[in-house]
Design a protein around this motif. Structure first.
Motif, mmCIF file in Angstrom:
data_model
loop_
_atom_site.group_PDB
_atom_site.id
_atom_site.type_symbol
_atom_site.label_atom_id
_atom_site.label_comp_id
_atom_site.label_asym_id
_atom_site.label_seq_id
_atom_site.Cartn_x
_atom_site.Cartn_y
_atom_site.Cartn_z
ATOM 1 N N ILE A 30 30.560 46.046 49.030
ATOM 2 C CA ILE A 30 30.913 46.629 50.330
ATOM 3 C C ILE A 30 31.435 45.576 51.312
ATOM 4 C CG2 ILE A 30 30.057 47.930 52.310
ATOM 5 C CD1 ILE A 30 28.077 49.289 50.447
ATOM 6 N N LYS A 68 27.731 53.136 41.376
ATOM 7 C CA LYS A 68 27.408 52.370 40.172
ATOM 8 C C LYS A 68 26.486 51.216 40.509
ATOM 9 C CE LYS A 68 29.493 49.641 36.434
ATOM 10 N NZ LYS A 68 30.772 49.104 35.871
ATOM 11 N N ASN A 81 35.264 45.221 52.241
ATOM 12 C CA ASN A 81 36.082 45.041 51.047
ATOM 13 C C ASN A 81 37.093 46.178 50.941
ATOM 14 O OD1 ASN A 81 37.154 44.521 48.536
ATOM 15 N ND2 ASN A 81 35.240 44.857 47.412
ATOM 16 N N ASP A 82 38.372 45.852 50.988
ATOM 17 C CA ASP A 82 39.425 46.877 50.935
ATOM 18 C C ASP A 82 39.460 47.612 49.598
ATOM 19 O OD1 ASP A 82 40.269 46.294 53.498
ATOM 20 O OD2 ASP A 82 41.729 44.783 52.829
ATOM 21 N N ASN A 83 38.913 46.985 48.554
ATOM 22 C CA ASN A 83 38.994 47.573 47.219
ATOM 23 C C ASN A 83 37.764 48.397 46.837
ATOM 24 O OD1 ASN A 83 41.527 46.287 46.691
ATOM 25 N ND2 ASN A 83 40.431 44.373 46.275
ATOM 26 N N ILE A 84 36.835 48.541 47.762
ATOM 27 C CA ILE A 84 35.605 49.250 47.447
ATOM 28 C C ILE A 84 35.859 50.758 47.380
ATOM 29 C CG2 ILE A 84 34.803 49.611 49.815
ATOM 30 C CD1 ILE A 84 32.646 48.599 46.787
ATOM 31 N N THR A 85 35.175 51.417 46.449
ATOM 32 C CA THR A 85 35.261 52.874 46.321
ATOM 33 C C THR A 85 33.857 53.447 46.231
ATOM 34 O OG1 THR A 85 35.321 52.860 43.897
ATOM 35 C CG2 THR A 85 37.444 52.658 45.062
ATOM 36 N N SER A 86 33.745 54.754 46.460
ATOM 37 C CA SER A 86 32.432 55.400 46.372
ATOM 38 C C SER A 86 31.869 55.307 44.963
ATOM 39 C CB SER A 86 32.542 56.866 46.806
ATOM 40 O OG SER A 86 33.504 57.566 46.019
ATOM 41 N N ALA A 87 32.733 55.369 43.963
ATOM 42 C CA ALA A 87 32.277 55.281 42.574
ATOM 43 C C ALA A 87 31.667 53.904 42.289
ATOM 44 C CB ALA A 87 33.440 55.547 41.619
ATOM 45 N N ILE A 88 32.287 52.851 42.814
ATOM 46 C CA ILE A 88 31.769 51.501 42.615
ATOM 47 C C ILE A 88 30.433 51.337 43.322
ATOM 48 C CG2 ILE A 88 32.159 49.062 43.125
ATOM 49 C CD1 ILE A 88 35.149 49.576 42.775
#
Length: 227
Positions: free
Chosen positions: A186, A77, A67-74
């Motif tokens: 992810i 969470k 997923n290109d929009n995934i971040t460590s914060a997400i």
């Protein structure tokens, strides 16, 4: 977090007033042996979940992509959500109530009641109440899994193995493969076809029947019963 604290408080009250015991009988203190049980359980169901997801992808002719929009914060969470939900369910279904049932009516009946309750609970958590076929399938799958995890608690006298088994499946299923209620995380599924009837049946059997049976075999033959 409040839900976990409430579940812990209720567990303590039940154990204290019914069995005159403390939370220690649930085996939640992270000793080296219990941590090993936890991580091994996590690894086993994590691997099984990966296998099931790739079988489904093969049957659907789909692929998994990052997923290109995934971040460590997400991700954090989602992992926290997985931890909270699993730990709360373990406290309810493999905690004080199961311990008390085992003491009062024996492990066989106690484990069976816990498994039935776990299966019925998922009618509501999966939102299938009223859909008879879905209720039957969900009850079979989650009930057998609940039986395996309750048996793990009974044999080890600790919540750590069932907690690891439960969390391993949920983290891989929800956070890695984006199958949970938090949406795309992810990995996301790309393209693919609708499953045919036989493929859908095979997918169901592999995920909700074969996996818990394999876990039951593991618990029966490879998990040592604590005295």
């Amino acid at each position: 977090m409040i839900g976990i604290l409430v579940a812990i408080a209720i567990s303590w009250l039940l154990l204290y007033f019914i069995e005159n015991k403390t939370l220690s009988v649930l085996g939640i203190l992270p000793t080296p042996k219990r941590l090993k049980q936890f991580f091994l359980g996590f690894l086993i169901t994590g691997i099984l979940c990966v296998a099931v997801q790739y079988l489904e992808a093969h049957l659907k002719s789909s692929t998994w992509i990052l997923n290109d929009n995934i971040t460590s914060a997400i991700i954090l969470k989602s992992l926290w959500w997985d931890f909270k939900s699993v730990f709360t369910e373990e406290l309810i279904f493999r905690g004080a109530l199961l311990y008390i049932l085992i003491q009062k009516i024996g492990p066989s009946k106690g484990i069976l009641i816990s498994a039935i309750a776990f299966g019925v609970y998922h009618w509501f958590s999966y939102g299938v109440l009223g859909n008879v076929m879905a209720m039957i399938l969900v009850f079979i799958g989650t009930g057998i899994m609940g039986y395996a995890w309750a048996w793990a608690f009974s044999k080890t006298k600790s919540m750590m193995l069932p907690f690891g088994l439960h969390l391993g499946w949920n983290v891989i299923y929800n956070t890695l493969f984006s199958k949970g209620p938090l949406g795309e995380l992810i990995l996301v599924s790309k393209s693919g076809n609708e499953l045919t009837d036989w493929a859908s049946l095979l997918n169901f059997i592999s995920g909700l029947v074969l996996v818990p049976i394999l876990i039951i075999i593991y618990i029966k033959y490879f998990v040592k019963k604590e005295p």
